[in-house]
Enzyme design. Structure first.
Site, mmCIF file in Angstrom:
data_model
loop_
_atom_site.group_PDB
_atom_site.id
_atom_site.type_symbol
_atom_site.label_atom_id
_atom_site.label_comp_id
_atom_site.label_asym_id
_atom_site.label_seq_id
_atom_site.Cartn_x
_atom_site.Cartn_y
_atom_site.Cartn_z
ATOM 1 N N SER A 112 3.400 15.953 -25.617
ATOM 2 C CA SER A 112 4.478 17.066 -26.487
ATOM 3 C C SER A 112 3.892 18.463 -26.642
ATOM 4 O O SER A 112 3.792 18.962 -25.534
ATOM 5 C CB SER A 112 4.613 16.394 -27.829
ATOM 6 O OG SER A 112 5.757 16.829 -28.391
ATOM 7 N N ASP B 210 14.092 10.087 -25.062
ATOM 8 C CA ASP B 210 13.196 11.110 -25.912
ATOM 9 C C ASP B 210 14.275 11.764 -26.653
ATOM 10 O O ASP B 210 15.122 12.499 -26.102
ATOM 11 C CB ASP B 210 12.387 11.910 -25.061
ATOM 12 C CG ASP B 210 11.518 12.743 -25.909
ATOM 13 O OD1 ASP B 210 11.769 13.143 -26.900
ATOM 14 O OD2 ASP B 210 10.523 13.156 -25.072
ATOM 15 N N HIS C 251 10.209 9.348 -27.251
ATOM 16 C CA HIS C 251 9.359 10.317 -27.264
ATOM 17 C C HIS C 251 7.839 10.031 -27.372
ATOM 18 O O HIS C 251 6.943 10.771 -26.507
ATOM 19 C CB HIS C 251 9.589 11.536 -28.502
ATOM 20 C CG HIS C 251 8.782 12.582 -28.488
ATOM 21 N ND1 HIS C 251 8.697 13.442 -27.349
ATOM 22 C CD2 HIS C 251 7.703 12.962 -29.247
ATOM 23 C CE1 HIS C 251 7.674 14.530 -27.830
ATOM 24 N NE2 HIS C 251 7.417 14.057 -28.956
#
Length: 247
Positions: free
Chosen positions: A105, A198, A228
């Site tokens: 991320s 996601d 995600h």
């Protein structure tokens, strides 16, 4: 985690880290895992990669950014630039030879900044729902205006009871470190993993990142039913296999 150590920065910040016992000869590059926003090295993906590295005789470095996990500091003071410098300092102090960056991320944005600084030491990169430039595409105009005024933005947190803060210092520093608008001067092999379910980082972000990288050795793998976090058993197995392909 009983094997946590601390590296003291010049300004007194104490950065918590874990490092596998080095093997002689070491197998391949040292894996450096970069957690996401408000995450730390105790997460499932970081722990799984650390244990896999130990089992395979590979070197692996985990760390908590200042203000996160067991490191000292206030999260409100954290920025991409300060966390980049912390990672680079630990690499310089504790890692020999080449480096494989794995960024989750926000860590996928941070790995670009670190990768640029590492130069020839960068052996490869693995992105997990990489989120470069999210200060630009991750907020609406009203939200951006709040942070531009020097105020902290609070949003609903899908992963916990407390709201997620984005502090104005982080926002301003992010805007100064955008990478998707120009070519990214990184030429090493790169593999990007992204779930198509996601809800935090659009999967097309990985396509934009692949296009922006100067490297021609870029693979993008989409997981149609992946979210995600990509933390299910099958996701972890895929991540381990992706990492193993660099050795």
């Amino acid at each position: 985690m009983s094997d946590v150590q601390f590296h003291e920065m010049q300004d007194g910040r104490r950065i918590a880290y874990r490092l596998t016992v080095d093997t002689e000869p070491k197998i391949g590059p040292t894996l450096v895992f970069l957690p996401g926003y408000m995450s730390d090295m105790a997460g499932g993906k970081a722990t799984a990669l650390f244990e896999e590295a130990q089992a395979q005789g590979r070197a692996c470095l985990l760390l908590d950014y200042s203000g996160c996990g067991e490191s000292s500091g206030d999260f409100a003071d954290g920025t991409l630039s300060s966390w980049r410098d912390e990672v680079l300092t630990l690499i310089e102090a504790h890692v020999s030879g080449s480096v494989l960056l794995v960024g989750s991320s926000m860590g996928g944005w941070l790995m670009l900044l670190i990768g640029e600084a590492l130069g020839d030491r960068l052996a490869g990169m693995v992105g997990i729902a990489a989120a470069p430039d999210f200060t630009r595409w991750g907020f609406g105009e009203e939200q951006r205006a709040v942070m531009a005024r020097g105020e902290t933005l609070f949003e609903e947190n899908p992963y916990g009871p407390e709201p997620t803060p984005t502090h104005p210092g982080f926002f301003a520093d992010g805007e100064a470190n955008l990478r998707l608008e120009d070519q990214i001067a990184i030429s090493c092999p790169v593999h990007l993993l992204h779930g198509q379910r996601d809800e935090d980082v659009p999967w097309k972000t990985s396509l934009k990142l692949a296009e922006a990288l100067r490297s021609d050795a870029v693979q993008v793998t989409f997981i149609k039913d992946g979210d995600h976090r990509l933390s299910r058993d099958q996701d972890i197995a895929r991540l381990k296999a992706t990492v193993a392909s660099f050795y």
